[in-house]
Motif scaffolding. Structure first.
Motif, short mmCIF file in Angstrom:
data_model
loop_
_atom_site.label_atom_id
_atom_site.label_comp_id
_atom_site.label_asym_id
_atom_site.label_seq_id
_atom_site.Cartn_x
_atom_site.Cartn_y
_atom_site.Cartn_z
N LEU A 59 0.83 -1.20 0.00
CA LEU A 59 0.00 0.00 0.00
C LEU A 59 0.87 1.25 0.00
N TYR A 60 1.87 1.29 0.86
CA TYR A 60 2.72 2.48 0.94
C TYR A 60 3.47 2.70 -0.38
N ALA A 61 3.98 1.65 -0.97
CA ALA A 61 4.68 1.77 -2.25
C ALA A 61 3.74 2.28 -3.33
N ARG A 62 2.53 1.80 -3.33
CA ARG A 62 1.55 2.27 -4.31
C ARG A 62 1.27 3.76 -4.12
N LEU A 63 1.08 4.18 -2.89
CA LEU A 63 0.79 5.58 -2.61
C LEU A 63 1.98 6.47 -2.99
#
Length: 106
Positions: A59-63
């Motif tokens: 999730l953090y990488a996507r954001l």
């Protein structure tokens, strides 16, 4: 209980739908994956075979790729997720015996 009344429900309901439809890498489905154990224990049907590995990192990488405020937004999403889980657990714990439509009741 109506799940739509809980804080953050739009994200969680969407994430559960995404998982049931094979979409494992959406923001909403990753949030559900992060809290899958809590959500399941509170009576929701989470398809565990479709959960992304390491959903927090994913999730953090996507954001990071989508937003300039990734860190702040990530924390805001986790806060909404926690609010939903807390409200669901409270409702499950204290409202289950009074309402046959509460998740987890058969």
């Amino acid at each position: 209980m109506n799940l739509e009344e809980l804080p953050g429900a739009e994200l969680i309901i969407s994430g559960i739908d995404d998982l049931h439809n094979g979409k494992t890498n959406t923001v909403a489905s990753l949030l559900v994956a992060i809290a899958a154990t809590r959500l399941t224990e509170a009576g929701l049907d989470i398809p565990k075979d479709r959960l992304a590995p390491e959903p927090e990192l994913t999730l953090y990488a996507r954001l990071l790729h989508e937003r300039s405020d990734a860190y702040s937004y990530y924390n805001a999403l986790l806060s909404r997720l926690n609010s939903f889980c807390n409200a669901l657990e409270f409702s499950y714990k204290y409202g289950a015996s009074n309402n046959p439509n509460t998740p987890g009741q058969n």
